[in-house]
Enzyme design. Sequence first.
Site, PDB file in Angstrom:
ATOM      1  N   HIS A  20       0.810  -1.287   0.042  1.00  0.00           N
ATOM      2  CA  HIS A  20       0.076   0.021  -0.109  1.00  0.00           C
ATOM      3  C   HIS A  20       0.881   1.305   0.098  1.00  0.00           C
ATOM      4  O   HIS A  20       1.726   1.368   0.761  1.00  0.00           O
ATOM      5  CB  HIS A  20      -0.966   0.107   1.133  1.00  0.00           C
ATOM      6  CG  HIS A  20      -1.688  -1.089   1.301  1.00  0.00           C
ATOM      7  ND1 HIS A  20      -2.852  -1.133   0.821  1.00  0.00           N
ATOM      8  CD2 HIS A  20      -1.589  -2.314   2.014  1.00  0.00           C
ATOM      9  CE1 HIS A  20      -3.678  -2.275   1.170  1.00  0.00           C
ATOM     10  NE2 HIS A  20      -2.550  -3.008   2.014  1.00  0.00           N
ATOM     11  N   GLU A 205      -9.125 -11.676   6.797  1.00  0.00           N
ATOM     12  CA  GLU A 205      -8.044 -11.017   7.451  1.00  0.00           C
ATOM     13  C   GLU A 205      -8.067 -10.957   9.097  1.00  0.00           C
ATOM     14  O   GLU A 205      -7.339 -10.988   9.858  1.00  0.00           O
ATOM     15  CB  GLU A 205      -7.860  -9.236   7.078  1.00  0.00           C
ATOM     16  CG  GLU A 205      -6.518  -8.648   7.400  1.00  0.00           C
ATOM     17  CD  GLU A 205      -6.628  -7.263   6.878  1.00  0.00           C
ATOM     18  OE1 GLU A 205      -7.256  -6.809   6.271  1.00  0.00           O
ATOM     19  OE2 GLU A 205      -5.435  -6.713   7.460  1.00  0.00           O
ATOM     20  N   ASP A 288       2.980  -3.272   4.395  1.00  0.00           N
ATOM     21  CA  ASP A 288       2.962  -1.624   4.664  1.00  0.00           C
ATOM     22  C   ASP A 288       4.678  -1.475   5.313  1.00  0.00           C
ATOM     23  O   ASP A 288       4.754  -1.416   6.404  1.00  0.00           O
ATOM     24  CB  ASP A 288       2.213  -1.150   5.665  1.00  0.00           C
ATOM     25  CG  ASP A 288       0.683  -1.032   5.305  1.00  0.00           C
ATOM     26  OD1 ASP A 288       0.337  -0.327   4.469  1.00  0.00           O
ATOM     27  OD2 ASP A 288       0.025  -2.171   5.833  1.00  0.00           O
TER      28      ASP A 288
END
Length: 348
Positions: A20, A205, A288
Amino acid sequence: MDNVADDFYRELPKVELHAHLNGSVSFQTMEKVMKRKPHLNIEHHMTAIGKGQRRSLDECFQVFKVIHQLVDTQEDILMVATDVIKEFAADGVKYLELRSTPREETKTGLNKKNYVETVIGAIQQCKEEGVDIDVRFLVAIDRRNGSEVAMETVKLAEDFMLSADGLVVGLDLSGDPTVGHGKDLLPALQRAKNGGLKLSLHLSEVASQLEESELLLGLPPDRIGHGTFLHPDVGGSQSLVDKVTKNNIPIELCLTSNIKGQTVPCYSQHHFKYWYQLGHPSVICTDDKGVFSTDLSQEYQLAAATFGLDQQAVWALSKQAIDCIFAPEALKQQLRQKWTELQPRVLK
Ligand code: IMP
Ligand code: ZN
């Protein structure tokens, strides 16, 4: 970043498929953005989770809100995107699929269209500068924003898929997994798929999302992000696993992200083990790298150390990721060629 990986892992050519944009901003780039906006009084501990630290998933999503406050102009987006691409390249990543949620900031003139244009501009700029990495873009849907915004995002992605020289290849579904329901987003995702966009969906998730996962796997997506709670040992189901294996849907696995975000208790219990042992396409990714203070070399090294992979196995893992990219076959062939050329130097 907390550590530096050993030479083998840094020299290993790698494919990054789950990154991301705003979660991937390094300490150094964050420093530059913070200097542009001292009035916000944002400090590093508010934008990254350091060594040994953990946060709840909810706290992780608060971190993204802080980063979005900082990165809110076209100039910021251009800077963070070029820096992120160059950092992945410096870490030995040869192919990167970057994903980001187009945003609107009325006070700075940022809108969803010029947001995507700016990211594409950054990719083109890095190419012109000769940075040794191929980059593609996935337009992201934040599930929090509901069905209408999802449909608008798909239309935007379709436009760019046709106009951006093949740089926009797909769509991501992400955002706080505890908010909203996938069923509301199905029409948008189905349209995207019919229109030729590849789908990478964050799935299972968090626990207890069997119904949503069944529904989304019915599309089926082209790749799965995390898939932490799909398998029966952690409350998923055999029927979910069968759907994934039958359709051979690769899974993007982000070890440190899941440990620091506390959806997985420790490295040794990471579901990488389950899927890797099945022989299912499993791709190590960072998610990330800025927020979780890591890089892709370290993630490969952690997987190898935790699950006892030798260098041959690590090489095979990084090479297999080429099969899972969204770019066309011709680029896959070029990447395989690159791996073959690098092999004698890296795999001694
Ligand atoms: P951006 O889309 O470039 O702004 O990157 C940050 C965004 O990515 C967050 O606001 C989330 O929507 C999404 N994101 C990042 N990490 C995760 C994750 O682990 N799960 C779900 N969504 C995520
Ligand atoms: Zn993610």
